[in-house]
Design a protein around this motif. Sequence first.
Motif: not given
Length: 93
Positions: A1-29
């Motif tokens: 169960m703990n490994k599954k929760e860590t993997i979910i958090g990892f996926i959320v972190g990658v998605i948040a990073n991708t969205i943050g990068t795209l949001l920065y590009i769209v806002t300031f470029s």
Amino acid sequence: MNKKETIIGFIVGVIANTIGTLLYIVTFSDMSIVDTYNAAVQQGHIGSLLALGAILNLVAFFGFLRIKRDHRARGVLIATLLTALVILYYKLF
């Protein structure tokens, strides 16, 4: 169960990073996303783009801590560390 929760958090972190990068590009470029990415690669600023996108991981990390999902917060932290290693790679090579 703990490994599954860590993997979910990892996926959320990658998605948040991708969205943050795209949001920065769209806002300031003025250029398109692809043109901005290509210009950042040519000028050696891709690491900076990734670092600015990783700021959104703070929201996910502290959000998971607030709702007592420590293993998911650990996954977000791992995703952030992976982003830091990618940034280090781009800065050195």
